[in-house]
Write an enzyme that holds these catalytic residues in place. Sequence first.
Site, mmCIF file in Angstrom:
data_model
loop_
_atom_site.group_PDB
_atom_site.id
_atom_site.type_symbol
_atom_site.label_atom_id
_atom_site.label_comp_id
_atom_site.label_asym_id
_atom_site.label_seq_id
_atom_site.Cartn_x
_atom_site.Cartn_y
_atom_site.Cartn_z
ATOM 1 N N GLN A 41 60.910 -37.205 33.832
ATOM 2 C CA GLN A 41 59.793 -37.111 34.591
ATOM 3 C C GLN A 41 59.750 -38.208 35.455
ATOM 4 O OE1 GLN A 41 55.855 -36.153 32.830
ATOM 5 N NE2 GLN A 41 55.639 -34.897 35.079
ATOM 6 N N GLU B 42 52.543 -28.929 32.931
ATOM 7 C CA GLU B 42 52.596 -30.207 31.423
ATOM 8 C C GLU B 42 51.178 -30.050 30.547
ATOM 9 O OE1 GLU B 42 52.658 -34.094 32.905
ATOM 10 O OE2 GLU B 42 53.065 -34.104 30.827
ATOM 11 N N GLU C 269 40.081 -38.173 31.813
ATOM 12 C CA GLU C 269 38.603 -38.482 33.206
ATOM 13 C C GLU C 269 40.132 -38.155 34.615
ATOM 14 O OE1 GLU C 269 40.163 -40.794 31.074
ATOM 15 O OE2 GLU C 269 38.620 -41.004 30.036
#
Lengths: 379, 392
Positions: free
Chosen positions: B129, B246, B374
Amino acid sequence: MTGVQVATGEGRPGADAVTLADMVRQWAARESPVAAFRARRDAGVSAVVDRASLAALADLGWTGIAVPEAHGGSGLGFEAAGMTLLELGRNLTISPLASIACAAWAIDRGGSPAQRDRWLPPIAAGGTSAALAVAQAPGQLDDGEIVATRQADGWRLDGTRRFVADGDGAGLFLISADCGEDSALFLVPGMTDGLVVRSRAMLDSLSHADIVLEGVALPDEAKLGGADLVDALRDRACVLASAEMLGIAEEGFARTLDYLKTRVQFGEPIGNFQALQHRAVALFEAVEMLRPVVVAALKAMDGTEPPDGDMARLRASLAKAAAGDTLHLLGREMIQMHGGIGMTDEHDAGLFAKRGAVLEAMWGNAAFHRDRFATLRGY
Amino acid sequence: MTDPAETAFRAEVKAWLRDHFPAELRGRAELAGTADDPPSDLPVVLAWRAAVAARGWTVPGWPVRYGGAGLAASAIAALHQEFAAAGAWNPVGGMGVTMIGPTLLEFGTEAQKARHLPKIADGSIRWCQGYSEPGAGSDLAALQCRAELRGDHFLVSGQKVWTSGAQWADWCFALVRTDSSKKHAGISFLLIDMRTEGVMVRPIRLISGSSPFCETFFTDVEVPVDNLVGPLGGGWSIGMRLLQYERGSISASSHERAGAVALADVARRYRPCDAAGRIGEGELRSRIARFEMAQMAFGIAADAWSADTDRPAAGSLGKNIGARLVQERADILIEITGLNGMGSGGDAFAEDELEVARNWLFTKAVTIYGGSTEVQNNIVAKRILGLGGTAR
């Protein structure tokens, strides 16, 4: 390792339960919103059972959820009872439905045909309410001792049980007592000689009564079962409490989120601020996880008969511990995110926090159920 | 459960496994490849891979014409359960199956699907990726790796980082900048053959001592225009969709790791416990119970959420919870083993003790990669909770 594996779909409610929940939700929002709870508190009404509201619940069929159809109920079981309590919990609707469902279940499992005929139809019809004077969290909470002594013609019960929800005015008590080495479950009508009920005002504006028994004489068949039945009944009470707690958690979170979107400071809604967003997400995560966990526990209660296996026991303890932790967090965050207004009696946040705190301590708190989980898992 | 078709299917899988699954591979799922190692090329593993791929069971939900078996979700669940019961495992994993495959199924051209999907399905081609860059981490859309359109090809130049498994990968799916005048709308999604001239890979040594991630450099790499997925400048939304796959796979892998050694068994080996096996330290016992309960709750919840397709951002919740569980388990293990789990190598420590520290260090990555905790919280706040602002 029994009971640790997760089965596909165990956390998803069935279609019947979802339909019932929708109906209860609409009814409670219309007939019994939080304002009704507040009005009742302001009027100083603390005894739980009032005839009129019990009759209303019976008309809707909810008092008979755990009563078999043959005895005038719907026989839907704990999944349906739990979804009902969840939706009532959302509105802080006070009812003895959890106690009634548990009592009906225990009488159906442990009672003689005559006892089932005598007690189940009036329970379903709303004529008799019930309370569980069962030791809630043995080893953690001292809620009194009751001793059952064998008599020539039956049993004699002496002792005290504290913190009995729905105990004021109950027509029927299910009482756990020590009988020799083991505990046992007894069915005791409310009007029995030697049984005294004393109100106890609690933080949730309700009475969780003290039941005092002095030389209460009972026939042989009053004993419905032994420790297996007591344990199973305790788990069902604990799971229904978790369902009510889920309703409080979902509604408390929804109201908090709404406040974050409407309260303006620094010229914008406070929910725009990342510090509050991430706290809101943490609370949301806990509430979102709780629903499937509670549903799985409710279904586990329907899927087994006493003595319950580890799978059902682990699900029950998981649900109560998760509900306890979640409401603890909610009680803190709901008030914190509302700021000063959340501290006022005028605002509903305090009502959610107080009812939540009492439920958290009932039927074993999160620490109790983690300890039990570890013991069941063998460590 | 009592569906006769499912019963018959389960019987078929059981019988097939008896005939095809080599007993020596029982419970050896790590041979399919891990973060640190590529898939094994032992003949017995290759034979097992070929056998499963021939049935389409490496990617059971994909259409048959692309190497799958076209199975419905319930049959896939039954297949997984029968494999697990036999100690068997899927020999093909990685980003091809979990990330680019589903993305191509959704956005690829027929030619792209026909070319790439069967080779993902049979495990012959591995993918990496190319997303993050040194200057584009949580702020992924700040990426600068350029792709200039030159007639029938793009010329790609720039640097990618944290390209997991790039040293073993045959192909890379990458987000590249095709227009520097727009931030999100200037990004395109390209498939890059790692054997093209101008591609250079350098593994990054991590605090755990392993090198599962790489830096990948592109210098005037020619990529045919046929390798563009979706429209020019339309790469951002495709790239974000892939991230949902993912997150789902990170969340799912936390369930698989759960099947490893029971924490209580490790605690009994290193810590005081009574004759009945009860852990002596109350705080440790409680911590293990907390972990196991959270894991059970997540298992029940993730299964329930998987049926709820109208909540795409549930993947962000799942990623965070799964990552936290993986990290918490590693934390508890290193707490239990103490100094016995802090060896750095050599033969003074048992292999499973050395693994405790490596795992503890590596799992620091799970709350960072795939979008940090986050970043996921921002996504949940915006997409599910409907909160506003410009939180980053």
